[in-house]
Design an enzyme around this catalytic site. Structure first.
Site, PDB file in Angstrom:
ATOM      1  CB  SER A  78      -0.874  -0.034   1.264  1.00  0.00           C
ATOM      2  OG  SER A  78      -1.511   1.198   1.477  1.00  0.00           O
TER       3      SER A  78
ATOM      4  CD  GLU B 225      -8.884  -0.203   1.669  1.00  0.00           C
ATOM      5  OE1 GLU B 225      -8.093  -0.645   0.807  1.00  0.00           O
ATOM      6  OE2 GLU B 225      -8.594  -0.124   2.860  1.00  0.00           O
TER       7      GLU B 225
ATOM      8  CE  LYS C  89      -6.853  -1.639   7.627  1.00  0.00           C
ATOM      9  NZ  LYS C  89      -6.905  -0.171   7.554  1.00  0.00           N
TER      10      LYS C  89
ATOM     11  CE  LYS D  91      -4.856   0.421   1.033  1.00  0.00           C
ATOM     12  NZ  LYS D  91      -5.456  -0.348   2.144  1.00  0.00           N
TER      13      LYS D  91
ATOM     14  CG  ASP E  61     -10.223  -0.023   6.146  1.00  0.00           C
ATOM     15  OD1 ASP E  61     -10.449  -0.407   7.295  1.00  0.00           O
ATOM     16  OD2 ASP E  61      -9.093   0.392   5.809  1.00  0.00           O
TER      17      ASP E  61
ATOM     18  CG  ASP F 121      -7.725   3.060   1.446  1.00  0.00           C
ATOM     19  OD1 ASP F 121      -8.834   3.600   1.618  1.00  0.00           O
ATOM     20  OD2 ASP F 121      -7.093   2.492   2.362  1.00  0.00           O
TER      21      ASP F 121
HETATM   22  O1  OSB Z   1      -6.740   2.484   5.276  1.00  0.00           O
HETATM   23  O2  OSB Z   1      -5.869   0.592   4.944  1.00  0.00           O
HETATM   24  C1  OSB Z   1      -5.801   1.707   5.445  1.00  0.00           C
HETATM   25  C2  OSB Z   1      -2.360   2.247   7.014  1.00  0.00           C
HETATM   26  C3  OSB Z   1      -2.718   2.907   8.147  1.00  0.00           C
HETATM   27  C4  OSB Z   1      -4.043   3.169   8.389  1.00  0.00           C
HETATM   28  C5  OSB Z   1      -5.022   2.804   7.479  1.00  0.00           C
HETATM   29  C6  OSB Z   1      -4.663   2.128   6.332  1.00  0.00           C
HETATM   30  C7  OSB Z   1      -3.309   1.878   6.080  1.00  0.00           C
HETATM   31  C8  OSB Z   1      -2.805   1.217   4.868  1.00  0.00           C
HETATM   32  C9  OSB Z   1      -1.455   0.559   4.899  1.00  0.00           C
HETATM   33  O3  OSB Z   1      -3.376   1.267   3.811  1.00  0.00           O
HETATM   34  C10 OSB Z   1      -1.493  -0.847   5.334  1.00  0.00           C
HETATM   35  C11 OSB Z   1      -0.155  -1.452   5.678  1.00  0.00           C
HETATM   36  O4  OSB Z   1       0.721  -1.582   4.806  1.00  0.00           O
HETATM   37  O5  OSB Z   1       0.027  -1.843   6.857  1.00  0.00           O
HETATM   38 MG    MG Z   2      -8.149   1.440   4.083  1.00  0.00          MG
END
Ligand code: OSB
Ligand code: MG
Length: 373
Positions: free
Chosen positions: A139, A217, A266, A165, A242, A192
């Site tokens: 991401s 997302e 999560k 992502k 999410d 996202d």
């Molecule tokens: O929205 O998925 C999210 C990181 C911190 C808070 C929210 C998000 C994220 C990420 C990164 O997208 C996820 C990762 O690599 O741990």
């Molecule tokens: Mg997210």
């Protein structure tokens, strides 16, 4: 799950680890990962876990301080008084305490790790998963320098990450995704928004339909099940929720409102691994896909995400990347690495499978509290 007796001691730590690169989202930027950790000891065995909450409430209402407060004032005292503790019944112990899933997940996960280590089994076996490799995704935060972002994506493609992502926000969306698609026509790409849009932005979001995105997302706010449903009717790209999904009830709302086609699981946000598996089962029965998200965790939290992905239903690549993408130095002794096919091997040592590096904890520690039975 068998009775593990009583917990003798709980140690809470806050550590702060610098990130390799600052992580920017539509909410703001984080330069280091502060994390709340828990170590439980019972009869010579111990278990560790990491709380998902961040320093500030930009992604979710819980913060490191509220998670610590709820743990110290409510959860740990209940745990330290309990006899005949069963890892799968921790939720019942906390039934009277509303919300604060991340704090609850931290406690349950430490008990699960303790239980797994005590019984000499890897965590995935306790959860009903099987030893396997999982497909890794990555991401990327918002980067105003598009060439820099393209270069980072290029590196990730070379490493064989299975899914890329990219964070978007107003004004950093259609133009950027168009550039990325031109440079990489065939990659498995998702975006996202972390809830930064609203229904006035529907035209912009419709334009994102042109780039073969595997999903978008959390385009709208946390509570906006109706708005997401109206948007999903107008776009072909699957919506993934999410922030909106805080447990089984919000998944039921999402299914019945037709607010999304995918859910980002999560374990912290959902109150733990066991609740995450329950939610995943519900999703599978009701035609929603799931994948495992990430919270920029240290090696402890990341290990729990790895084990969760051994369970049937978590086949889609998620947001678990290799350690070096996040930190130069971590607080577990072995880093997570990608193999030549962009996969991560699940360790089969006891518990979550990595050893905590107490020296590194001491080095990065900014707070510590010990509570005894
Ligand atoms: O929205 O998925 C999210 C990181 C911190 C808070 C929210 C998000 C994220 C990420 C990164 O997208 C996820 C990762 O690599 O741990
Ligand atoms: Mg997210």
């Amino acid at each position: 799950m068998d009775n593990i007796g009583q917990i003798d001691k709980a140690e809470l730590y806050i550590v702060e680890l610098p990130l390799v690169t600052p992580f920017k989202t539509s909410y703001g930027v984080i330069k280091s990962r502060e994390s709340l950790l828990l170590k439980l000891t019972s009869n010579g065995h111990s278990g560790w876990s990491e709380c998902a909450s961040f320093r500030d409430p930009w992604y979710h209402y819980e913060t490191i301080d509220t998670s610590l407060h709820i743990a110290v004032k409510y959860l740990i005292p209940v745990l330290l008084k309990a006899n005949n503790i069963k890892a799968d019944l921790i939720t019942d112990l906390f039934a009277g305490i509303k919300g604060h899933n991340m704090s609850k997940a931290m406690v349950e996960n430490a008990v699960l790790d303790l239980y797994a280590r005590k019984t000499g089994k890897p965590l995935y076996e306790i959860l009903g998963g099987e030893k396997k490799k999982i497909r890794s995704g990555i991401s990327f935060g918002i980067s105003e320098d598009i060439n820099n972002l393209l270069e980072q994506i290029n590196e990730a493609v070379k490493k064989k990450y299975h899914r890329i992502k990219v964070k978007i926000k107003k004004g950093f969306d259609v133009n950027v995704i168009s550039d990325i698609r031109s440079a990489f026509p065939y990659i498995n790409l998702i975006v996202d928004a972390n809830g930064c849009y609203n229904e006035d932005d529907t035209e912009t979001l419709r334009m994102l339909d042109n780039f073969d995105l595997k999903m978008i997302e959390q385009p709208f706010g946390t509570d906006d099940f109706l708005g997401h449903s109206r948007l999903q009717e107008q776009i072909n790209t699957p919506i993934c929720l999410d922030e909106s999904i805080s447990g089984l009830h919000s998944a039921v709302s999402a299914v019945n409102f037709k607010s999304c086609k995918v859910i980002c699981v999560k374990q912290g946000r959902l109150g733990g691994l066991l609740k995450s598996i329950e939610l995943k089962d519900y999703c599978m029965e009701n035609g929603l896909r799931v994948w495992c998200g990430g919270m920029l965790e240290t090696g402890i939290g990341r290990a729990f995400n790895l084990h969760l992905q051994t369970i049937d239903g978590f086949e889609s690549p998620g947001d678990t990347s290799e350690t070096s993408r996040y930190f130069i130095e971590d607080i577990v002794t072995e880093p997570v690495v990608l193999d030549n096919d962009g996969n991560i091997n699940i360790p089969d040592n006891d518990g979550f499978g990595f050893e905590v590096d107490q020296e590194k904890i001491d080095e990065f520690m900014v707070f510590r509290k010990i509570m005894k039975r």
